[in-house]
Design an enzyme around this catalytic site. Structure first.
Site, short mmCIF file in Angstrom:
data_model
loop_
_atom_site.label_atom_id
_atom_site.label_comp_id
_atom_site.label_asym_id
_atom_site.label_seq_id
_atom_site.Cartn_x
_atom_site.Cartn_y
_atom_site.Cartn_z
N GLU A 42 90.97 125.88 46.47
CA GLU A 42 91.82 126.77 45.68
C GLU A 42 93.25 126.26 45.58
O GLU A 42 93.84 126.26 44.51
CB GLU A 42 91.81 128.17 46.33
CG GLU A 42 92.82 129.12 45.68
CD GLU A 42 92.82 130.51 46.29
OE1 GLU A 42 92.05 130.77 47.24
OE2 GLU A 42 93.61 131.35 45.81
N GLU A 70 94.23 143.38 49.86
CA GLU A 70 94.31 143.07 48.43
C GLU A 70 93.54 144.09 47.58
O GLU A 70 92.79 143.74 46.69
CB GLU A 70 93.78 141.65 48.16
CG GLU A 70 94.60 140.58 48.87
CD GLU A 70 94.24 139.15 48.48
OE1 GLU A 70 93.07 138.88 48.18
OE2 GLU A 70 95.16 138.31 48.49
N ASP A 106 97.67 132.02 53.89
CA ASP A 106 96.49 132.01 53.03
C ASP A 106 96.07 130.61 52.60
O ASP A 106 96.33 130.22 51.47
CB ASP A 106 96.77 132.85 51.77
CG ASP A 106 95.55 132.98 50.89
OD1 ASP A 106 94.45 132.61 51.32
OD2 ASP A 106 95.70 133.46 49.75
O1 GCW Z 1 93.25 133.08 48.86
C1 GCW Z 1 93.08 134.37 48.36
C2 GCW Z 1 92.41 134.19 47.05
C3 GCW Z 1 91.58 135.38 46.65
C4 GCW Z 1 90.66 135.74 47.80
C5 GCW Z 1 91.51 136.09 49.00
C6 GCW Z 1 90.67 136.41 50.24
C7 GCW Z 1 88.42 136.59 47.74
O2 GCW Z 1 93.37 133.91 46.09
O3 GCW Z 1 90.87 135.02 45.49
O4 GCW Z 1 89.78 136.79 47.47
O5 GCW Z 1 92.31 135.01 49.34
O6 GCW Z 1 90.50 135.51 51.05
O7 GCW Z 1 90.21 137.52 50.39
#
Ligand code: GCW
Length: 691
Positions: free
Chosen positions: A376, A275, A348
């Site tokens: 989240e 990311e 995720d």
């Molecule tokens: O779930 C996603 C989140 C990001 C997060 C990423 C990760 C810290 O939306 O905010 O970043 O995973 O786990 O690295």
């Protein structure tokens, strides 16, 4: 005219009322540690030969203040005691003997005793209890930024007050340390995996050292997330190539500086080439090159590297396959003090995912599970979702690797002589009075600690312990609310993403549904359509051998089981298959009808939770009762919002009607599609303004 007597009576009334109110005021700050302090301290002693340490001082203090037993409590650290933070408690007549090979073990024994006292699970005469933790490192990951914000945090700002440190030490740090120690958490990463290079500046490290000093006597080691490009980003070198000698020297020097300030520093957590974060691949190097470079430098200090496997590119390869593809070639090449940190599922932290295939696949590497405590994707600090049910579904899953083993077993197994087992949870903690936003979300912090300590604990037991300590021991309260907690994950999955649907959230903030969401110029793998693939024929992601082949990353018999429409567990149906709307499922109903009924049951359950909670009213304080009631009501309305958004939207593809015995939608799709949620620093600002 009010005479003096009346005036006094009025005052007495007011004082009395104030007293009663303050007795019942429960702002949630005390968490599950709501024991009454003793008027006369309990008799607590170190046995002969056991030397005082800061950790034992805390164990003694806690027992003196709160243990109500008649006899003495004897604390004993001896070579023959249980190792690896384990402990033994013996009840000898009126006395209790708490022993371990380490002072940490004795501290955990002290909290075990106090927990038993709170929950009424007392030891009988002659009883001997021995406990050994499931994982060596039981670690919270804070996604806290140096500017005080918390990524995916829904409980205010960071508890770390960097701008006041190192001079001012907030009392929150010690309260936080105590809460963690009471559930066996022995490690914390203070900052976000999206790590700012400035975390490694000398000024910041001095502040980190002050926090580490507060955590240490509670048996907690401090770790940091590091930005892989730090040497370059801090302007000290032109490159961050892990094979460059200057870069290695830089990390060596930095690491030495850290250990001078924090002698028991735990190590680094790294999110690399993920990311947009920098990593070794920026220099044509591999994850193994990057992780091993840091591990080599940390090894002489006793530190570890937790290297995350959460990696995916915007490529044609199914996102669910990517971590495996990137990491498997390096299985067996990581140093012993590298632990590859793998999210529970391959995508995720979705409401429900099958376990990540990496757990079964990487047999020559120490692998650790990462769970998300912060919600989240599960209603943030509004919905009540008791997460250990989900975590256990992952931990208990059989991987079928050579010799077999569940996710818990294979991650607890140590791969090398010096390797350590670990489990991580992304914290849901902030600086709001009750720590976690929702009073019930404290349960997930509690449960995370308890599960790292013992993956065999049942979810029901954890729920019961939490409720008794945090709210009330009255069975009229505990029983229904425990049932509610046990059902809560399944309910949330039902109204959000049943049957293996995933990632159909609103863009960015991830609160609420947006299966139609498609802002221009956005990576396809960040959009719901990439995942649900609804069309006139059916819905779901084909990950079979005819599709992305993700099923082949699992050992047999799972590859075949998941890959076959007839045998695939229905909770993962649309995760692994694109299924026709008319497909007849095991209960004889079509996929479409099933989808409608499951969404519907999720809504019904969520309203039932409101009833359950209303029945709890007589047994707890009004403050927490009211706060949670508002949330349960909002959760039920959100469930309707989810159901309507998803069913009405998917109906455009299925062209089938919603069965007549389902509740009718309360919203119009057009309205929901127009609705944009105002999110204030990741937190739903106004619950009343939701659909
Ligand atoms: O779930 C996603 C989140 C990001 C997060 C990423 C990760 C810290 O939306 O905010 O970043 O995973 O786990 O690295």
């Amino acid at each position: 005219m009010i005479n003096g007597y009346d005036r006094m009576k009025n005052w007495l009334w007011i004082i009395g009322l104030f007293f009663v109110l303050s007795l019942h005021a429960e702002d949630g700050h005390r968490l599950w540690l709501r024991m009454e302090r003793n008027a006369v301290p309990a008799d607590v002693r170190l046995v002969e030969g056991t030397r005082r340490t800061d950790i034992l001082d805390i164990a003694s203090r806690e027992l003196k203040d709160f243990w109500k037993g008649e006899g003495r409590v004897l604390l004993c650290v001896s070579k023959g005691g249980a190792t690896r933070d384990g402990f033994t408690i013996r009840k000898k007549g009126q006395d209790m003997e708490l022993s371990s090979a380490s002072d940490r073990g004795v501290l955990y024994a002290a909290y075990d005793l106090l927990r038993r006292q709170q929950t009424g699970d007392l030891l009988s005469d002659g009883a001997v209890v021995t406990e050994m933790p499931s994982y060596d490192i039981r670690i919270l990951n804070h996604w806290d930024n140096p500017d005080g914000t918390v990524e995916r945090g829904y409980a205010g700002r960071s508890i770390w007050r960097w701008d006041e440190l190192p001079e001012t030490v907030s009392p929150l740090y010690e309260e936080y340390a105590r809460a963690n120690a009471s559930v066996g958490i022995n490690a914390v990463v203070l900052n976000n995996v999206n790590a700012k290079p400035q975390m490694l500046s000398t000024g910041m490290l001095r502040k980190v050292a002050v926090i580490a000093d507060v955590l240490r006597p509670y048996g907690i080691r401090t770790y940091l997330s590091v930005n892989f490009a730090s040497p370059k980003a801090l302007g000290e070198l032109p490159t961050a190539d892990p094979l460059d000698a200057d870069v290695q020297r830089w990390w060596k020097k930095k690491t030495k500086e850290i250990y001078c300030l924090i002698p028991d520093f735990g190590g680094f957590l790294v999110k690399a080439n993920s990311e947009g974060e920098p990593g070794p691949q920026d220099y044509g190097r591999t994850h193994a090159d990057g992780a091993n470079m840091l591990a080599g430098i940390l090894a002489p200090h006793g530190g570890v590297v937790m290297w995350r496997a959460f990696v995916y590119q915007a490529s044609s390869l199914d996102r669910a396959c990517q971590a495996y593809e990137e990491f498997m070639p390096f299985d067996g090449q990581f140093h012993e003090n590298v632990i590859v940190q793998v999210k529970n599922g391959p995508i995720d932290f979705q409401p429900r995912e099958p376990f990540s295939p990496l757990f079964g696949a990487m047999q020559h590497t120490q692998v650790m599970p990462e769970f998300q405590i912060t919600q989240e994707y599960l209603g943030q600090s509004i919905h009540t979702v008791f997460l250990p049910t989900m975590w256990k579904a992952c931990l208990d899953a059989e991987t079928y690797r050579d010799g077999g083993g569940t996710v818990a077993e294979v991650t607890q197994h140590r791969v090398g002589i010096h390797s350590r087992s670990a489990m991580a949870g992304v914290a849901n903690i902030g600086d709001v009075v009750n720590w976690t936003g929702s009073d019930m979300a404290q349960a997930n912090w509690y449960a995370f600690g308890r599960l790292c300590w013992n993956t065999d604990l049942s979810v029901a037991q954890i729920a019961e312990e939490f409720l008794k300590q945090t709210f009330s021991t009255d069975e009229h309260f505990v029983e229904p609310v425990r049932q509610l907690l046990l059902r809560s994950w399944d309910t949330a999955v039902s109204y959000m993403m049943p049957l293996g649907l995933h990632h159909i959230f609103a863009f960015g903030h991830h609160y609420g549904p947006e299966p139609w969401c498609a802002p221009p110029n956005t990576r396809p793998d960040w959009l719901p359509k990439y995942y649900h693939r609804a069309d006139s024929i059916g819905i779901g992601f084909d990950r079979t051998v005819r599709g992305s082949k993700a099923v082949l990353q699992y050992h047999e018999p799972l590859a075949t089981l998941y890959g076959n429409l007839e045998t695939c567990p229905e909770e993962y149906l649309l995760w692994f298959h694109h299924v026709p709307w008319e497909y007849v499922m095991r209960n004889g109903l079509t996929l479409w009808d099933n989808l409608c009924y499951i969404y519907n049951s999720g809504v019904e359950d969520a309203w039932e939770f409101v009833d359950f909670w209303q029945k709890a009213r007589p047994y707890i304080d009004s403050e927490r009762y009211e706060r949670l009631l508002k949330r349960f009501e909002r959760q039920a309305k959100d469930a309707e919002w989810w159901r309507d958004a998803c069913l009405l939207y998917f109906q455009r593809y299925s062209r089938r009607s919603i069965p007549a015995d389902c509740l009718p939608p309360v919203h119009k799709l057009e309205d929901l599609m127009k609705f944009k949620l105002h999110i204030d620093n990741y937190t739903v600002a106004d619950m009343d303004n939701l659909p």
